[in-house]
Design an enzyme around this catalytic site. Structure first.
Site, mmCIF file in Angstrom:
data_model
loop_
_atom_site.group_PDB
_atom_site.id
_atom_site.type_symbol
_atom_site.label_atom_id
_atom_site.label_comp_id
_atom_site.label_asym_id
_atom_site.label_seq_id
_atom_site.Cartn_x
_atom_site.Cartn_y
_atom_site.Cartn_z
ATOM 1 N N ASP A 43 56.361 -10.764 -10.412
ATOM 2 C CA ASP A 43 56.627 -12.184 -10.173
ATOM 3 C C ASP A 43 56.830 -12.895 -11.506
ATOM 4 O O ASP A 43 55.910 -12.978 -12.318
ATOM 5 C CB ASP A 43 55.434 -12.797 -9.421
ATOM 6 N N TYR A 48 58.784 -19.484 -17.199
ATOM 7 C CA TYR A 48 57.826 -18.635 -17.923
ATOM 8 C C TYR A 48 58.404 -18.132 -19.245
ATOM 9 O O TYR A 48 57.658 -17.605 -20.081
ATOM 10 C CB TYR A 48 57.399 -17.409 -17.088
ATOM 11 N N LYS A 77 62.080 -17.814 -10.122
ATOM 12 C CA LYS A 77 61.960 -19.163 -9.539
ATOM 13 C C LYS A 77 62.896 -20.164 -10.211
ATOM 14 O O LYS A 77 63.120 -20.084 -11.421
ATOM 15 C CB LYS A 77 60.507 -19.656 -9.673
ATOM 16 N N HIS A 108 60.458 -23.747 -7.412
ATOM 17 C CA HIS A 108 59.159 -23.655 -8.091
ATOM 18 C C HIS A 108 58.189 -24.778 -7.691
ATOM 19 O O HIS A 108 56.994 -24.544 -7.510
ATOM 20 C CB HIS A 108 59.382 -23.642 -9.609
ATOM 21 N N SER A 230 47.334 -9.923 -15.849
ATOM 22 C CA SER A 230 46.501 -9.501 -16.967
ATOM 23 C C SER A 230 47.408 -9.018 -18.072
ATOM 24 O O SER A 230 48.527 -8.568 -17.820
ATOM 25 C CB SER A 230 45.535 -8.390 -16.547
ATOM 26 N N ARG A 235 42.907 -3.438 -17.304
ATOM 27 C CA ARG A 235 42.647 -4.417 -16.235
ATOM 28 C C ARG A 235 43.834 -4.496 -15.268
ATOM 29 O O ARG A 235 43.667 -4.713 -14.076
ATOM 30 C CB ARG A 235 42.324 -5.781 -16.841
ATOM 31 N N ASN A 239 43.253 -3.880 -11.307
ATOM 32 C CA ASN A 239 43.550 -4.895 -10.296
ATOM 33 C C ASN A 239 44.363 -4.342 -9.123
ATOM 34 O O ASN A 239 44.429 -4.962 -8.068
ATOM 35 C CB ASN A 239 44.288 -6.078 -10.936
#
Ligand code: A2P
Length: 287
Positions: A43, A48, A77, A108, A230, A235, A239
């Site tokens: 995603d 971003y 998005k 968004h 992360s 991690r 997850n």
């Protein structure tokens, strides 16, 4: 990890890798680590500012033979300032990602003060017909705005909203499902502090998993799509390693009831951490 069926006949992997705030080499390395660990759903978003790095990681994973393009579910998005030019915005995102199509394109934020989300939605419907995105949906929408989109001719496949222990959003989740819209959870770990909550730590101890795994499992058992982020390879893998245990109904209820502790000192639990969708508008700074 299993897939969820969307209202347009496509499917989406229930756990996706969130990339908000991952930039530059960290975005590249983390996305590649995620695909290597087994994530098939990534995603990102134009705002971003990491679509090029995410795209490079996808290309590298494909060239290493880890996945094919068809194995992956990629979301990006439409940024607020681009609501009047969705076609150009998606073309730019596709060129940064190095892809011919995305699996999911999302508005968004509704930005009600801007008054453009209905025309933007109609443009997204055309982008879907043109094959540039397989599915279309929204983020941060509330019931009245969803109904305007539905009246314009298409029901969003998903509504991606802020959800985490402390802000479990059951009302909005029900509004989504009443409209056949799949709920996705952003900031599913509440951006970190809830991992220290003592109830969560107690449950984690009981089931022999980490606090993050317990919270991700809570989202999964609520049938939401969950997008943990992360920047650490261990991690990232942890997850996704959430298929081999179940939370009891009691565990689920205890975590959901953490809403009552939201913003109380030392609970680690926060209520809403992001902007309010009714108030966030086109010219509001992104971060
Ligand atoms: P890090 O990148 O150092 O792993 P959210 O997804 O709710 O936005 O939360 C993201 C935050 O949670 C990041 O600060 C991330 O830090 C942290 N985080 C993600 N996964 C874990 C984990 N398994 N254990 C501890 N912290 C985690």
């Amino acid at each position: 990890m299993s897939d969820i069926s969307l209202n347009d006949g496509t499917t989406i992997p229930q756990v996706g890798f969130g990339t908000w705030q991952l930039k530059g080499d960290v975005a590249y390395e983390s996305t590649l680590a995620a695909i290597t660990a087994g994530y098939r759903h990534i995603d990102t978003a134009a705002i971003y500012a990491n679509e090029e790095e995410v795209g490079r990681a996808i290309a590298e994973a494909i060239s290493q033979g880890i996945v094919t393009r068809e194995d992956l579910f990629i979301t990006t998005k439409l940024w607020n300032a681009d609501q009047t030019r969705a076609a150009e915005a998606l073309d730019l995102s596709l060129s940064k990602l190095g892809l011919d199509y995305v699996d999911l394109y999302l508005i968004h934020w509704p930005c009600p003060g801007y008054g453009q989300y209905v025309p933007a939605w109609k443009a997204m419907m055309e982008l879907k017909d043109a094959g540039k995105t397989r599915s279309i949906g929204v983020c941060n929408f509330y019931p009245e705005a969803l109904d305007e989109l539905i009246a314009a001719g298409a029901t969003p496949a998903v509504n991606q909203i802020e959800i985490h222990p402390g802000f479990s959003q059951d009302e909005m989740r029900e509004e989504n499902s009443a409209r056949t819209i799949t709920t996705q959870a952003w900031s599913p770990l509440g951006q970190g502090t809830v991992l220290e909550n003592k109830e969560i730590l107690r449950i984690a101890d009981e089931v022999g998993k980490t606090a993050a795994q317990v919270i991700i499992r809570w989202h999964i058992q609520r049938d939401d799509v969950v997008l943990p982020r992360s920047s650490n390879a261990e991690r990232i893998a942890q997850n996704l390693d959430v298929a081999d245990f179940k939370l009891s109904n009691d565990h689920m209820a205890i975590i959901t009831a953490l809403d009552d502790l939201a913003d109380q000192e030392e609970s680690g639990v926060t209520g809403r951490v992001g902007p309010h969708p009714h108030e966030f508008n086109r010219d509001t700074p992104a971060e």
